[in-house]
Design an enzyme around this catalytic site. Structure first.
Site, PDB file in Angstrom:
ATOM      1  N   GLU A   1      91.737  74.084  28.623  1.00  0.00           N
ATOM      2  CA  GLU A   1      92.113  75.497  28.717  1.00  0.00           C
ATOM      3  C   GLU A   1      93.567  75.727  28.288  1.00  0.00           C
ATOM      4  OE1 GLU A   1      89.589  76.118  32.848  1.00  0.00           O
ATOM      5  OE2 GLU A   1      91.756  76.199  32.852  1.00  0.00           O
TER       6      GLU A   1
ATOM      7  N   CYS B   1      92.655  64.869  34.860  1.00  0.00           N
ATOM      8  CA  CYS B   1      93.993  64.473  35.317  1.00  0.00           C
ATOM      9  C   CYS B   1      93.860  63.331  36.311  1.00  0.00           C
ATOM     10  CB  CYS B   1      94.667  65.670  35.980  1.00  0.00           C
ATOM     11  SG  CYS B   1      96.375  65.355  36.427  1.00  0.00           S
TER      12      CYS B   1
ATOM     13  N   CYS C   1      95.829  66.225  42.681  1.00  0.00           N
ATOM     14  CA  CYS C   1      96.356  67.190  43.666  1.00  0.00           C
ATOM     15  C   CYS C   1      95.187  67.817  44.435  1.00  0.00           C
ATOM     16  CB  CYS C   1      97.160  68.275  42.970  1.00  0.00           C
ATOM     17  SG  CYS C   1      98.566  67.615  42.067  1.00  0.00           S
TER      18      CYS C   1
ATOM     19  N   CYS D   1      93.691  71.370  43.411  1.00  0.00           N
ATOM     20  CA  CYS D   1      93.478  71.615  41.987  1.00  0.00           C
ATOM     21  C   CYS D   1      92.050  71.324  41.544  1.00  0.00           C
ATOM     22  CB  CYS D   1      94.451  70.745  41.202  1.00  0.00           C
ATOM     23  SG  CYS D   1      94.148  70.746  39.439  1.00  0.00           S
TER      24      CYS D   1
ATOM     25  N   SER E   1     106.306  71.049  32.957  1.00  0.00           N
ATOM     26  CA  SER E   1     106.115  71.093  34.402  1.00  0.00           C
ATOM     27  C   SER E   1     105.434  69.805  34.822  1.00  0.00           C
ATOM     28  CB  SER E   1     105.237  72.297  34.741  1.00  0.00           C
ATOM     29  OG  SER E   1     104.914  72.248  36.110  1.00  0.00           O
TER      30      SER E   1
ATOM     31  N   CYS F   1      94.475  76.730  36.650  1.00  0.00           N
ATOM     32  CA  CYS F   1      94.031  75.573  35.886  1.00  0.00           C
ATOM     33  C   CYS F   1      92.664  75.073  36.330  1.00  0.00           C
ATOM     34  CB  CYS F   1      95.092  74.508  36.060  1.00  0.00           C
ATOM     35  SG  CYS F   1      94.574  72.860  35.769  1.00  0.00           S
TER      36      CYS F   1
END
Ligand code: SF4
Length: 383
Positions: A92, A125, A129, A132, A207, A349
């Site tokens: 995305e 990823c 987290c 997320c 970031s 996200c």
């Protein structure tokens, strides 16, 4: 074969590299001009490039590295894109529009639009987290350099953004950019090529969830880009709960790495702080944050935690957010509360990708997504 070799494209190369690859070398500048000033989507459109060279480039360095398979347009103008890459995986990116006030040459106030594009770094990823959606799918692969570049080119083309219109990039989409270090840093270089997209490095912000060793390495490269850290907590217990990687790189190690990072005297390192009711929203937490950031040219961005199904965390009270913000501002640490863009679209996200996977529907105009539950998210971007 690595993914870089398997998915190579014309967008992988700096102008100097292309000059070394193409004969005569002036062809490189012509190709760059078509790619980054005209945003062509095929070699056919490169009018002043010889046919044989175009065929050779087409065979070895494709242009079509991704296609837009969904777009969601927010009422505030922000657009979220879902791209399909050549191996069928999706990532995305989000175009955020902000109003801009400028004083024209005749002294008249002009209103314009400011563009910021949030791009992804990885499919999935590794950081994991807890808040997320991207993390839930695990890690699939790094994006290539060309896949970084193609996100911006596609969005500029799709919105007819003039080549000379300034645009900001935030590496804040899916994935951890510093975990894709070499491709990410080369993308920064290509984005800032004056004969290419010419996006100043000061307009590029990375970031990170806080890989301290890579923040140090990035600082040593001194690329001139801006840094944002997803801090979210002032004690390691809570931070490890939110970002498990904190066990490897704790708060102290991140702060040490940030202190060594070269920051332009007029700029600041942004610390993102996700505020959770009863967890990290007290004045005591604000006091700790102030002391942690002492000696850093820092600015703090508070983000409301937005509960999602299955979480035990709660959204903080507005009055506590304001108290937290005022405490820091009154003591000289600039603190803002994040303005959420794209409230009516799945701009956080991983949300659009998840929705696509779950077969949610789109309305007939294709542009505006109708959220069946009527709920909206105030989170946007990943970190
Ligand atoms: S918030 Fe960012 S760093 Fe954390 S798991 Fe999601 S994509 Fe990775």
């Amino acid at each position: 074969m690595t993914k870089n070799e398997e998915f190579k494209s014309i967008y992988d190369y700096t102008l100097d590299e292309l000059k070394g690859m193409l004969k005569p070398s002036f062809r490189a500048k012509q190709v760059y001009n078509w790619l980054y000033k005209k945003y062509v989507s095929s070699y056919d459109e490169m009018k002043n490039v010889p046919k044989e060279l175009k065929e050779d480039l087409e065979a070895n360095y494709p242009i079509d590295v991704m296609e837009i398979i969904k777009r969601e347009k927010s009422l505030d103008g922000s657009i979220k894109y879902l791209f399909k890459l050549r191996d069928g995986v999706t990532v995305e990116a989000v175009l955020l529009l902000m109003k801009e006030k400028k004083i024209g040459e005749d002294g008249v106030v002009e209103r314009g639009e400011k563009y910021t594009v949030c791009i992804s770094s990885q499919v999935g990823c590794k950081v994991g987290c807890s808040f997320c959606l991207t993390a839930k799918g695990g890690f699939v692969r790094n994006l290539t350099v060309g896949e970084y570049i193609a996100q911006i080119v596609n969005i500029k083309r799709d919105n007819n953004i003039p080549e000379n219109k300034a645009l900001n990039i935030v590496y804040m989409g899916m994935g951890e950019p510093l975990d894709n270090f070499n491709n990410f840093t080369k993308a920064v270089e290509i984005f800032s090529e004056l004969d290419g997209l010419a996006i100043s490095r000061r307009r590029q912000t990375v970031s990170t969830s806080g890989i301290a060793s890579k923040i140090k390495k990035l600082g040593e490269k001194d690329l001139g880009i801006q840094l944002a850290i997803s801090l979210h907590a002032v004690d390691d217990d809570l931070r490890s709960e939110l970002i498990p990687m904190n066990k490897a790189y704790n708060i102290a190690s991140i702060i040490e790495a940030v202190k060594a990072f070269p920051v332009d005297t007029r700029k600041k390192v942004m610390f993102e702080y996700l505020v959770i009711k009863g967890k990290n929203d007290s004045i005591e937490a604000a006091r700790k944050l102030l002391s942690l950031l002492n000696g850093i040219q820092a600015k703090v961005n508070l983000i409301y935690f937005n509960p999602y199904p299955g979480t035990t965390y709660q959204r903080p009270e507005v009055k506590d957010m304001l108290k937290f913000k005022d405490y820091l501002n009154e003591r000289g640490l600039i603190c803002t509360i994040r303005e959420s863009k794209g409230l009516d679209i799945s701009a956080a996200c991983g949300q659009l990708k998840e929705k696509e996977a779950n077969g949610s529907t789109w309305d007939s105009t294709f542009d505006i997504y109708r959220n069946s539950s009527g709920s909206v998210s105030s989170r946007f971007l990943c970190k």
